[in-house]
Design a protein around this motif. Structure first.
Motif, PDB file in Angstrom:
ATOM      1  N   ILE A 208       0.849  -1.191   0.000  1.00  0.00           N
ATOM      2  CA  ILE A 208       0.000   0.000   0.000  1.00  0.00           C
ATOM      3  C   ILE A 208       0.887   1.245   0.000  1.00  0.00           C
ATOM      4  N   GLU A 209       0.762   2.046  -1.050  1.00  0.00           N
ATOM      5  CA  GLU A 209       1.502   3.304  -1.128  1.00  0.00           C
ATOM      6  C   GLU A 209       0.665   4.467  -0.595  1.00  0.00           C
ATOM      7  N   LEU A 210      -0.629   4.422  -0.835  1.00  0.00           N
ATOM      8  CA  LEU A 210      -1.527   5.482  -0.365  1.00  0.00           C
ATOM      9  C   LEU A 210      -2.808   4.851   0.128  1.00  0.00           C
ATOM     10  N   ASN A 211      -3.181   5.199   1.345  1.00  0.00           N
ATOM     11  CA  ASN A 211      -4.456   4.741   1.912  1.00  0.00           C
ATOM     12  C   ASN A 211      -5.155   5.959   2.511  1.00  0.00           C
ATOM     13  N   TYR A 212      -5.798   6.713   1.614  1.00  0.00           N
ATOM     14  CA  TYR A 212      -6.453   7.947   2.048  1.00  0.00           C
ATOM     15  C   TYR A 212      -7.922   7.643   2.297  1.00  0.00           C
ATOM     16  N   PHE A 213      -8.299   7.756   3.571  1.00  0.00           N
ATOM     17  CA  PHE A 213      -9.669   7.456   3.963  1.00  0.00           C
ATOM     18  C   PHE A 213     -10.388   8.760   4.302  1.00  0.00           C
ATOM     19  N   ASN A 214     -11.553   8.930   3.688  1.00  0.00           N
ATOM     20  CA  ASN A 214     -12.373  10.119   3.919  1.00  0.00           C
ATOM     21  C   ASN A 214     -13.773   9.661   4.281  1.00  0.00           C
ATOM     22  N   LEU A 215     -14.449  10.486   5.101  1.00  0.00           N
ATOM     23  CA  LEU A 215     -15.818  10.121   5.466  1.00  0.00           C
ATOM     24  C   LEU A 215     -16.719  10.054   4.246  1.00  0.00           C
ATOM     25  N   ASN A 216     -16.363  10.813   3.228  1.00  0.00           N
ATOM     26  CA  ASN A 216     -17.102  10.759   1.967  1.00  0.00           C
ATOM     27  C   ASN A 216     -16.500   9.645   1.113  1.00  0.00           C
ATOM     28  N   PRO A 217     -17.267   8.580   0.849  1.00  0.00           N
ATOM     29  CA  PRO A 217     -16.696   7.459   0.085  1.00  0.00           C
ATOM     30  C   PRO A 217     -16.176   7.854  -1.283  1.00  0.00           C
TER      31      PRO A 217
ATOM     32  N   ARG B 259       6.653   3.983  -3.079  1.00  0.00           N
ATOM     33  CA  ARG B 259       6.478   5.356  -2.614  1.00  0.00           C
ATOM     34  C   ARG B 259       5.519   5.363  -1.430  1.00  0.00           C
ATOM     35  N   ASP B 260       5.930   6.036  -0.396  1.00  0.00           N
ATOM     36  CA  ASP B 260       5.091   6.176   0.792  1.00  0.00           C
ATOM     37  C   ASP B 260       4.476   7.576   0.775  1.00  0.00           C
ATOM     38  N   TYR B 261       3.229   7.668   0.314  1.00  0.00           N
ATOM     39  CA  TYR B 261       2.546   8.957   0.230  1.00  0.00           C
ATOM     40  C   TYR B 261       2.077   9.389   1.616  1.00  0.00           C
ATOM     41  N   ASP B 262       2.196  10.667   1.875  1.00  0.00           N
ATOM     42  CA  ASP B 262       1.797  11.230   3.161  1.00  0.00           C
ATOM     43  C   ASP B 262       0.336  11.677   3.064  1.00  0.00           C
ATOM     44  N   GLU B 263      -0.549  10.925   3.725  1.00  0.00           N
ATOM     45  CA  GLU B 263      -1.977  11.247   3.651  1.00  0.00           C
ATOM     46  C   GLU B 263      -2.303  12.570   4.336  1.00  0.00           C
ATOM     47  N   ARG B 264      -1.411  13.064   5.180  1.00  0.00           N
ATOM     48  CA  ARG B 264      -1.675  14.329   5.890  1.00  0.00           C
ATOM     49  C   ARG B 264      -1.199  15.548   5.103  1.00  0.00           C
ATOM     50  N   SER B 265      -0.699  15.326   3.889  1.00  0.00           N
ATOM     51  CA  SER B 265      -0.147  16.457   3.132  1.00  0.00           C
ATOM     52  C   SER B 265      -1.224  17.271   2.417  1.00  0.00           C
ATOM     53  N   ILE B 266      -2.486  16.864   2.467  1.00  0.00           N
ATOM     54  CA  ILE B 266      -3.574  17.685   1.917  1.00  0.00           C
ATOM     55  C   ILE B 266      -4.617  17.882   2.994  1.00  0.00           C
ATOM     56  N   ALA B 267      -5.316  18.994   2.912  1.00  0.00           N
ATOM     57  CA  ALA B 267      -6.360  19.324   3.880  1.00  0.00           C
ATOM     58  C   ALA B 267      -7.663  18.691   3.420  1.00  0.00           C
TER      59      ALA B 267
ATOM     60  N   ARG C 122     -12.167  13.097  -5.855  1.00  0.00           N
ATOM     61  CA  ARG C 122     -11.154  12.154  -5.397  1.00  0.00           C
ATOM     62  C   ARG C 122      -9.774  12.723  -5.668  1.00  0.00           C
ATOM     63  N   PRO C 123      -8.872  12.718  -4.691  1.00  0.00           N
ATOM     64  CA  PRO C 123      -7.564  13.358  -4.861  1.00  0.00           C
ATOM     65  C   PRO C 123      -6.700  12.607  -5.869  1.00  0.00           C
ATOM     66  N   GLU C 124      -5.792  13.339  -6.522  1.00  0.00           N
ATOM     67  CA  GLU C 124      -4.807  12.761  -7.420  1.00  0.00           C
ATOM     68  C   GLU C 124      -3.533  12.447  -6.644  1.00  0.00           C
ATOM     69  N   LEU C 125      -2.735  11.549  -7.185  1.00  0.00           N
ATOM     70  CA  LEU C 125      -1.482  11.208  -6.517  1.00  0.00           C
ATOM     71  C   LEU C 125      -0.569  12.416  -6.412  1.00  0.00           C
ATOM     72  N   SER C 126      -0.642  13.302  -7.401  1.00  0.00           N
ATOM     73  CA  SER C 126       0.219  14.494  -7.393  1.00  0.00           C
ATOM     74  C   SER C 126      -0.149  15.456  -6.279  1.00  0.00           C
ATOM     75  N   ASP C 127      -1.308  15.266  -5.653  1.00  0.00           N
ATOM     76  CA  ASP C 127      -1.712  16.139  -4.549  1.00  0.00           C
ATOM     77  C   ASP C 127      -0.977  15.798  -3.257  1.00  0.00           C
ATOM     78  N   PHE C 128      -0.326  14.654  -3.208  1.00  0.00           N
ATOM     79  CA  PHE C 128       0.317  14.198  -1.981  1.00  0.00           C
ATOM     80  C   PHE C 128       1.838  14.272  -2.129  1.00  0.00           C
ATOM     81  N   SER C 129       2.481  14.593  -1.046  1.00  0.00           N
ATOM     82  CA  SER C 129       3.940  14.468  -0.991  1.00  0.00           C
ATOM     83  C   SER C 129       4.278  13.021  -0.663  1.00  0.00           C
ATOM     84  N   TYR C 130       5.481  12.588  -1.023  1.00  0.00           N
ATOM     85  CA  TYR C 130       5.827  11.191  -0.803  1.00  0.00           C
ATOM     86  C   TYR C 130       7.314  11.066  -0.507  1.00  0.00           C
TER      87      TYR C 130
END
Length: 714
Positions: free
Chosen positions: A391-400, A465-473, A480-488
């Protein structure tokens, strides 16, 4: 799991599939087998089935675990003989659980004809068989509260075998020529529905390609459907010639032949929806069995049995050589078209008979040495691919709609192109004697196999790549966010996967003995005493990678950075010493037979072999292997690769004496019916004992009883 213990692939033969009532004789070759028999490492069991005129026979057997019904009949019309038989078995692993049972139906037709033509005596045989099992299991909705759970399986096997034997009518060097051929086809299918309930969010991958891709989140509950379709086809053919010649005082019985066998599975394999897996987190994907190439094995052999009489001494020796190999393999495999030679030697020295207390005493000394080769199975040669999903990115949001799961998949081919057959070297010496109807034998044996098959761990690095899920507000998202929205951060970790290797070692040695008396007329009883002492060592024969620490240093697991390479012979030594006593009494006037036996296990023990917990080398995240030095022992990460064992783990664990008593009583009612009652473990002596830790171990046994009825209409 899927089969709940029903899968026997790579484990041997499921004995429940074998019908025993039409067996005429069973020969067990435990020593050095003739070179006619190949693809073996231990022993040979030769089963000869009935092919002769017999009266109508019926047998019914019942015990707490199974019910068996058998009928059979053999007819002879001139030189033509036919045997027809059928049996039905209903068995339960646990009589208290009617949901897990096994049902089998077998049908058999065996034919034989013989005639003379052109100076030859010809004998033709044909066997046509069907075997089907119906291992149906339906889950009880009142107990499991899940109406969606279902399990159903079926197994059908069709086989035909032909045998043609030609014997010259006139004497000559050629004694016989035979051709045997067999073809078997199976249809096995498992259908299972299982309700899966998850307690947390679980993401899975469905891709079959290597690289990065989006994954999916499994629902908290779903029904998984799995179908396993197997359709193996097996073919076999053997051409054999026997010769008999004499050179001076020597007689030679020469057995030579060539054989071929083929195995191919045309089934679709395990089929399921990867988005609804039976076991979330499995490293495998559905695979079509039909994509696995057919396995072809060829063998050629010759053996000469030489006999000579030197006065009253009789010497017999056999020398044989077998060459076997696998065909239809890619050139990458070291086994491709490579012959493996199995020399085998046996001898017997029969001493002159002598008189002892008015009866003749005969003694013979036997011995032998041989090599026996066992080839790997198709699944070991062509293993399933392993899918390592990181798993490189596991971004969980209350909105599916805003959730994003992104994984990097590594597709690992665990094929071991350097895999070799398992080769076993066996030695045996036997002393036998007979006097006044009493026989005795003592056998010493030793066998060493240093190339047995095992599943070994292989280490390799995995980059991701380990994407930082906290890098976007979260509040800024409108889609749905793009991979480029996250720092890694680029990372590399180590991991292990399994591969079949020749990394097992087996050393087995022991002494076996048997004493059988004549039947004493006064008490109508014969006594048999047999026993054995075995010592078996199971160990590793190759160094191995091992991930054996859970230590985390500075927030990083040590095993993610370094994995140790250990050169030790870890394993277990097991010993046992047992004796069996049997007395069978036959009272023909009463039509009664009593069989009384006592099984005594004087002791059994196991002991773990001492291991060196210091690695000889280690792998780093760059994929290179470095020596483990004295400086490594002080490194803040590498020092944790050392394993410190508790000396108590190397103590010998011994189970003391216990005994079991069994009884079987058979009553004949004229010539047409026989009823037998049997009780296994009727009596037992199993005293409590103290373990090495001081714990009291209490032992118990469960009696096993039943009856059987045989009807023969002569």
């Amino acid at each position: 799991d899927l089969d709940a213990g029903r899968n026997h692939v790579g484990a041997g033969v499921d004995m429940r599939t074998i019908s025993t009532d039409n067996i005429e004789s069973v020969e067990v070759i435990r020593g050095i087998a003739p070179v006619e028999y190949g693809d073996i490492t231990s022993g040979v069991v030769i089963i000869k089935r009935k092919l002769k005129p017999t009266p109508f026979e019926a047998r019914f057997k019942a015990d707490a675990y199974s019910k068996l019904l058998y009928v059979g009949k053999g007819v002879q019309l001139g030189n033509f003989i036919t045997n027809l038989s059928a049996d039905y078995l209903d068995a339960k692993a646990d009589p208290r659980n009617s949901l897990n049972n096994y049902k089998r139906l077998t049908l058999s037709a065996r034919l034989q004809n013989s005639w003379k033509t052109c100076g030859w005596q010809i004998r033709w045989r044909q066997n046509v068989d069907y075997a089907g099992s119906f291992d149906n299991q339906k889950f009880d909705a009142e107990i499991l509260k899940q109406k969606d759970d279902r399990y159903r399986s079926s197994y059908n096997r069709y086989s035909i075998s032909e045998s043609l034997l030609a014997i010259p009518i006139h004497d000559g060097a050629l004694k016989s020529i035979s051709l045997d051929a067999a073809l078997a086809y199976e249809q096995s299918r498992i259908d299972q529905d299982r309700f899966v309930s998850l307690s947390r969010d679980v993401g899975v991958s469905t891709t079959l390609e290597e690289g990065g891709h989006d994954g999916i989140y499994l629902p908290y509950s779903y029904v998984s459907h799995v179908t396993v379709d197997g359709r193996p086809l097996n073919a076999y053919a053997k051409l054999k010639a026997l010769f008999g010649i004499r050179t001076g005082s020597f007689t030679h019985d020469i057995n030579s032949g060539v054989e071929w066998k083929m195995d191919k599975n045309y089934g679709r394999g395990q089929q399921y929806n990867p988005a609804r897996p039976l076991s979330p987190g499995t490293p495998y994907r559905p695979r079509d069995y039909g994509s696995i190439p057919a396995g072809h094995e060829m063998g050629i052999y010759v053996q000469d049995v030489i006999s000579i009489a030197l006065g009253e001494h009789q010497l017999t020796g056999s020398m044989g050589l077998r060459a076997s190999g696998l065909l239809n393999l890619d050139r990458k495999y070291s086994m491709q078209a490579k012959p493996y030679l199995d020399p085998r030697f046996n001898f017997q020295w029969r001493l002159p008979s002598m008189e002892l207390f008015g009866h003749e005493l005969t003694l013979d000394i036997n011995g032998g040495w041989g090599r026996q080769t066992k080839f790997p199975t198709l699944l070991q040669i062509y293993p399933d691919r392993i899918y390592n999903d990181i798993i490189e990115l596991n971004y969980f949001n209350l909105n599916p709609d805003y959730r994003r799961l992104y994984l990097k998949t590594y597709v690992i081919d665990p094929t071991n192109f350097a895999l070799e057959p398992a080769r076993n070297n066996k030695w045996e010496v036997r002393l036998g004697g007979e006097w006044n109807g009493n026989t005795v034998s003592v056998t010493w044996f030793r066998e060493v196999c240093s190339s047995g098959f095992r599943s070994s761990s292989i280490a390799r690095p995995f980059s991701y790549r380990d994407y930082d899920e906290r890098s976007i507000a979260p509040g800024t998202l409108t889609a749905r966010p793009e991979l480029s929205d996250f720092s890694y951060t680029d990372k590399t970790i180590l991991g292990l996967y399994s591969r079949v290797t020749n990394g097992s070692k087996l050393v087995k040695e022991g002494i076996e003995w048997q004493l059988s008396t004549r039947r004493f007329s006064g008490i109508k009883t014969r006594f048999t005493v047999s026993g054995a002492y075995f010592r078996t060592q199971y160990a590793n024969s190759e160094p191995m990678f091992r991930s054996n620490t859970s230590v985390v240093v500075a927030g990083v697991p040590v095993n993610d950075l370094y994995i140790g390479y250990y050169d030790n012979s870890s394993g277990t030594v097991r010993e046992q010493f047992n004796t069996n006593f049997m007395a069978d009494t036959h009272l023909p006037r009463l039509g009664l037979t009593f069989s009384f036996s006592a099984e005594c296990m004087w002791f059994s023990s196991s002991q773990s072999m001492r291991e060196n917990g210091v690695p000889t080398a280690y792998m780093a995240t760059d994929g290179k292997i470095y020596p483990y030095t004295e400086a490594s022992k002080t490194d803040p990460y590498l020092k944790w690769l050392e394993t410190h064992y508790n000396p108590a783990s190397w103590e010998r664990h011994t189970v003391p004496f216990y005994a079991l008593v069994n009884l079987k009583v058979t009553k004949n009612f004229g010539r047409w019916m026989k009823i037998a009652l049997f009780i296994d473990r009727m009596l037992d002596y199993m005293p409590d004992y103290k373990s090495n830790s001081g714990m009291t171990i209490r032992r118990t046994s469960k009696p096993y009883f039943g009856m059987e009825m045989n009807v023969s209409l002569k």
